[in-house]
Scaffold this active site. Structure first.
Site, PDB file in Angstrom:
ATOM      1  CG  HIS A   5      -2.892   1.705  -1.523  1.00 20.90           C
ATOM      2  ND1 HIS A   5      -2.905   2.035  -0.447  1.00 20.90           N
ATOM      3  CD2 HIS A   5      -3.991   1.853  -1.866  1.00 20.90           C
ATOM      4  CE1 HIS A   5      -3.876   1.713  -0.032  1.00 20.90           C
ATOM      5  NE2 HIS A   5      -5.015   1.400  -0.832  1.00 20.90           N
ATOM      6  CB  THR A  14      -1.708  -2.625   6.876  1.00 17.47           C
ATOM      7  OG1 THR A  14      -2.372  -2.240   6.043  1.00 17.47           O
ATOM      8  CG2 THR A  14      -1.700  -4.339   6.805  1.00 17.47           C
ATOM      9  CB  SER A  15      -3.837   0.329  10.792  1.00 25.86           C
ATOM     10  OG  SER A  15      -3.932   0.863   9.799  1.00 25.86           O
ATOM     11  CG  ASP A  32       8.197   4.049   1.102  1.00 26.70           C
ATOM     12  OD1 ASP A  32       7.762   3.645   2.255  1.00 26.70           O
ATOM     13  OD2 ASP A  32       7.962   2.762   0.486  1.00 26.70           O
ATOM     14  CB  CYS A  44       0.334  17.365 -19.854  1.00 26.91           C
ATOM     15  SG  CYS A  44       0.182  16.423 -20.871  1.00 26.91           S
ATOM     16  CD  GLN A  71      -2.352  -1.418   2.636  1.00 32.64           C
ATOM     17  OE1 GLN A  71      -3.539  -0.838   2.966  1.00 32.64           O
ATOM     18  NE2 GLN A  71      -1.282  -1.938   3.431  1.00 32.64           N
ATOM     19  CG  ASN A  72       4.002   1.325   2.346  1.00 33.26           C
ATOM     20  OD1 ASN A  72       3.231   1.369   2.584  1.00 33.26           O
ATOM     21  ND2 ASN A  72       4.819   0.618   3.123  1.00 33.26           N
ATOM     22  CB  CYS A  98      -3.672  13.416 -23.172  1.00 34.57           C
ATOM     23  SG  CYS A  98      -2.056  14.148 -22.625  1.00 34.57           S
ATOM     24  CG  ASN A 141       0.755  -3.856  13.030  1.00 32.38           C
ATOM     25  OD1 ASN A 141       1.105  -3.121  14.212  1.00 32.38           O
ATOM     26  ND2 ASN A 141       0.177  -3.383  12.189  1.00 32.38           N
TER      27      ASN A 141
HETATM   28  C1  BV8 Z   1     -11.987   2.549  -2.744  1.00 33.29           C
HETATM   29  C2  BV8 Z   1      -3.009   7.023  -1.704  1.00 33.29           C
HETATM   30  C3  BV8 Z   1     -14.078   2.996  -4.296  1.00 33.29           C
HETATM   31  C4  BV8 Z   1      -1.239   7.871  -1.753  1.00 33.29           C
HETATM   32  C5  BV8 Z   1      -4.296   6.217  -0.008  1.00 33.29           C
HETATM   33  C6  BV8 Z   1     -16.877   3.022   5.041  1.00 33.29           C
HETATM   34  C7  BV8 Z   1     -16.410   1.342   5.330  1.00 33.29           C
HETATM   35  C8  BV8 Z   1     -14.704   0.942   4.490  1.00 33.29           C
HETATM   36  C9  BV8 Z   1     -14.123   1.272   3.532  1.00 33.29           C
HETATM   37  C10 BV8 Z   1     -14.648   2.629   3.095  1.00 33.29           C
HETATM   38  C11 BV8 Z   1     -15.564   3.522   4.321  1.00 33.29           C
HETATM   39  N1  BV8 Z   1     -15.836   4.223   3.208  1.00 33.29           N
HETATM   40  C12 BV8 Z   1     -14.502   4.833   2.055  1.00 33.29           C
HETATM   41  C13 BV8 Z   1     -14.353   3.744   2.088  1.00 33.29           C
HETATM   42  C14 BV8 Z   1     -13.463   2.769   1.424  1.00 33.29           C
HETATM   43  C15 BV8 Z   1     -12.064   3.843   1.110  1.00 33.29           C
HETATM   44  C16 BV8 Z   1     -11.667   3.169   2.559  1.00 33.29           C
HETATM   45  O1  BV8 Z   1     -11.299   2.335   2.809  1.00 33.29           O
HETATM   46  N2  BV8 Z   1     -11.597   4.102   3.994  1.00 33.29           N
HETATM   47  C17 BV8 Z   1     -11.186   3.973   4.976  1.00 33.29           C
HETATM   48  C18 BV8 Z   1     -10.368   5.208   5.499  1.00 33.29           C
HETATM   49  C19 BV8 Z   1     -12.365   3.499   6.193  1.00 33.29           C
HETATM   50  N3  BV8 Z   1     -10.672   3.196  -0.315  1.00 33.29           N
HETATM   51  C20 BV8 Z   1     -11.077   3.734  -0.406  1.00 33.29           C
HETATM   52  O2  BV8 Z   1     -11.230   5.279  -1.279  1.00 33.29           O
HETATM   53  C21 BV8 Z   1     -10.432   3.090  -1.595  1.00 33.29           C
HETATM   54  N4  BV8 Z   1     -10.683   3.645  -3.047  1.00 33.29           N
HETATM   55  O3  BV8 Z   1     -13.140   2.117  -2.132  1.00 33.29           O
HETATM   56  O4  BV8 Z   1     -12.914   3.358  -4.433  1.00 33.29           O
HETATM   57  C22 BV8 Z   1     -14.904   3.182  -5.858  1.00 33.29           C
HETATM   58  C23 BV8 Z   1     -14.490   1.728  -6.358  1.00 33.29           C
HETATM   59  C24 BV8 Z   1     -15.411   2.025  -7.952  1.00 33.29           C
HETATM   60  C25 BV8 Z   1     -15.404   3.381  -8.955  1.00 33.29           C
HETATM   61  C26 BV8 Z   1     -14.990   4.190  -7.962  1.00 33.29           C
HETATM   62  C27 BV8 Z   1     -14.867   3.704  -6.782  1.00 33.29           C
HETATM   63  C28 BV8 Z   1      -8.809   3.921  -2.361  1.00 33.29           C
HETATM   64  C29 BV8 Z   1      -8.489   3.740  -1.005  1.00 33.29           C
HETATM   65  C30 BV8 Z   1      -6.098   4.720  -0.794  1.00 33.29           C
HETATM   66  C31 BV8 Z   1      -6.570   5.167  -0.576  1.00 33.29           C
HETATM   67  N5  BV8 Z   1      -5.271   5.886  -0.576  1.00 33.29           N
HETATM   68  N6  BV8 Z   1      -2.831   6.181   0.084  1.00 33.29           N
HETATM   69  C32 BV8 Z   1      -0.569   8.339  -0.435  1.00 33.29           C
HETATM   70  O5  BV8 Z   1      -0.679   7.843   0.282  1.00 33.29           O
HETATM   71  O6  BV8 Z   1      -1.354   9.429  -1.132  1.00 33.29           O
HETATM   72  S1  BV8 Z   1      -4.722   5.287   1.717  1.00 33.29           S
HETATM   73  C33 BV8 Z   1      -3.512   4.957   2.594  1.00 33.29           C
HETATM   74  O7  BV8 Z   1      -3.368   4.834   3.689  1.00 33.29           O
HETATM   75  C34 BV8 Z   1      -2.144   5.240   2.296  1.00 33.29           C
HETATM   76  O8  BV8 Z   1      -1.664   4.326   1.315  1.00 33.29           O
HETATM   77  C35 BV8 Z   1      -1.526   3.600   3.336  1.00 33.29           C
HETATM   78  O9  BV8 Z   1      -0.892   2.673   2.764  1.00 33.29           O
HETATM   79  C36 BV8 Z   1      -2.891   3.020   3.758  1.00 33.29           C
HETATM   80  C37 BV8 Z   1      -2.794   2.061   5.159  1.00 33.29           C
HETATM   81  O10 BV8 Z   1      -2.342   2.439   5.849  1.00 33.29           O
HETATM   82  P1  BV8 Z   1      -1.758   1.834   6.723  1.00 33.29           P
HETATM   83  O11 BV8 Z   1      -0.885   1.366   5.555  1.00 33.29           O
HETATM   84  O12 BV8 Z   1      -2.016   0.749   7.484  1.00 33.29           O
HETATM   85  O13 BV8 Z   1      -0.619   2.568   7.298  1.00 33.29           O
HETATM   86  P2  BV8 Z   1      -1.571   2.910   8.551  1.00 33.29           P
HETATM   87  O14 BV8 Z   1      -0.906   4.085   9.560  1.00 33.29           O
HETATM   88  O15 BV8 Z   1      -3.084   2.762   8.767  1.00 33.29           O
HETATM   89  O16 BV8 Z   1      -1.320   1.643   9.361  1.00 33.29           O
HETATM   90  C38 BV8 Z   1       0.192   1.246  10.143  1.00 33.29           C
HETATM   91  C39 BV8 Z   1       0.931  -0.119  11.125  1.00 33.29           C
HETATM   92  O17 BV8 Z   1       1.938  -0.582  10.785  1.00 33.29           O
HETATM   93  C40 BV8 Z   1       0.253   0.143  12.453  1.00 33.29           C
HETATM   94  O18 BV8 Z   1      -0.660  -0.988  12.454  1.00 33.29           O
HETATM   95  C41 BV8 Z   1       1.072  -0.248  12.872  1.00 33.29           C
HETATM   96  O19 BV8 Z   1       0.881   0.096  14.096  1.00 33.29           O
HETATM   97  C42 BV8 Z   1       2.097  -0.986  12.412  1.00 33.29           C
HETATM   98  N7  BV8 Z   1       3.653  -0.057  13.058  1.00 33.29           N
HETATM   99  C43 BV8 Z   1       4.046   0.571  13.497  1.00 33.29           C
HETATM  100  N8  BV8 Z   1       5.350   0.725  13.168  1.00 33.29           N
HETATM  101  C44 BV8 Z   1       5.826  -0.291  13.120  1.00 33.29           C
HETATM  102  C45 BV8 Z   1       4.309  -0.846  12.310  1.00 33.29           C
HETATM  103  N9  BV8 Z   1       4.945  -2.245  12.294  1.00 33.29           N
HETATM  104  C46 BV8 Z   1       5.974  -2.635  12.370  1.00 33.29           C
HETATM  105  N10 BV8 Z   1       6.674  -2.633  12.469  1.00 33.29           N
HETATM  106  C47 BV8 Z   1       6.934  -1.144  12.925  1.00 33.29           C
HETATM  107  N11 BV8 Z   1       8.372  -0.683  12.966  1.00 33.29           N
HETATM  108 ZN    ZN Z   2      -2.323  15.963 -21.562  1.00 33.66          ZN
END
Ligand code: BV8
Ligand code: ZN
Length: 248
Positions: A125, A193-194, A110, A152, A107-108, A136, A218
């Protein structure tokens, strides 16, 4: 025995018996590369509202703000390096699961997994080092840190980061590849991932549905933890190399 030694041995045993491996990573795997995660105490999203930054409306309303945030992510990713956790995942692919039997879904955005040597990667993502035209089909790789919204070179429209905004569908090829691999693999390793963002969060449950094994690494518990065969609590940069060492 150290707190999670037993869990690491159990995870290694599962991996040794697995015929294929799916790895799913989130922001936690890059935390030890000094890239802040999204949620949790010093999470990026405590300071910013994701709806403003990582959403279609947010970009339409204020493309300059969205580019400012994504350029700061680009700068951060360029000044960071893969950590031992990234390298351990690349080693799992290279040494234990020959091609066709391994897929890394991240999902990263980077690019650290690719820099650590991982090859079979589904960036569901997107990737902060790609940008595309809002009108375009123009798309390019770029490391430029822009002062204002880039245009563009083909049609003059504004460019956007090639990442998936909230409310947008995920890249079709990547998600199809991910879901079909999840339907056939006998093991998934879920790291840092959360598990709250869908449809990525759905993937481990597809593996569970047909009896596949789940290993979770995690620092905290997540909604997946109670379904995992083994949950190893701690930092992925420490735990993943331990697992790789123990599989041998
Ligand atoms: C879609 C873009 C449909 C790039 C990102 C209600 C209920 C369910 C779903 C939804 C809802 N309302 C809306 C939705 C859908 C929505 C969604 O899921 N929302 C959630 C928040 C409720 N999803 C979407 O909108 C997706 N699209 O559904 O489209 C559709 C279909 C057809 C036509 C039209 C529409 C799109 C989702 C993508 C969004 N873009 N990023 C950018 O970053 O700019 S999401 C963003 O969150 C990042 O990509 C990130 O990776 C991702 C998930 O987060 P995590 O990676 O899990 O990171 P987080 O900080 O949360 O957790 C870190 C974890 O690591 C923790 O658990 C922590 O304990 C642990 N940790 C920390 N340090 C360590 C560690 N573990 C081990 N070692 C360590 N050292
Ligand atoms: Zn263009």
């Amino acid at each position: 025995m150290r707190k999670n030694t037993e869990d690491i041995l159990m995870a290694s045993e599962i991996l040794r018996k697995a015929s294929s491996l799916l790895v799913l990573t989130g922001a936690g795997v890059s935390a030890e590369s000094n890239i802040p995660t999204f949620r949790g105490d010093n999470g990026l999203w405590n300071k910013y509202n994701p709806e403003d930054l990582v959403s279609v409306d947010g970009f339409r309303r204020n493309p300059a703000l969205v580019w400012e945030w994504h350029c700061s992510m680009r700068k951060l990713a360029m000044s960071s390096n893969p950590n031992a956790g990234h390298f351990a995942i690349a080693q799992l692919e290279r040494e234990f699961f020959c091609d066709g039997n391994f897929l890394l879904i991240t999902q990263n955005i980077d690019d650290l997994h690719r820099r650590a040597g991982s090859e079979n990667i589904a960036e569901i993502h997107g990737n902060i080092f790609y940008e595309r035209c809002t009108k375009c089909a123009f798309r390019r790789r770029s490391e430029v840190i822009y002062d204002d919204v880039p245009r563009c070179p083909q049609c003059g429209s504004i460019l956007r980061p090639d990442v998936v905004f909230f409310g947008e569908p995920l890249p079709e090829m990547e998600i199809a590849k991910s879901f079909s691999f999840a339907q056939k693999t006998d093991c998934i390793l879920v790291v840092g991932t959360s598990g709250v963002v869908y449809p990525a969060a759905q993937i481990p449950y597809i593996v569970i549905e047909h009896g596949g094994k789940v290993i979770e690494v995690n620092k905290e518990e997540t909604p997946l933890t109670k379904y995992a065969d083994v949950h190893i609590s701690g930092e992925s940069g420490t735990i993943l190399p331990e697992i790789v060492k123990t599989i041998r």
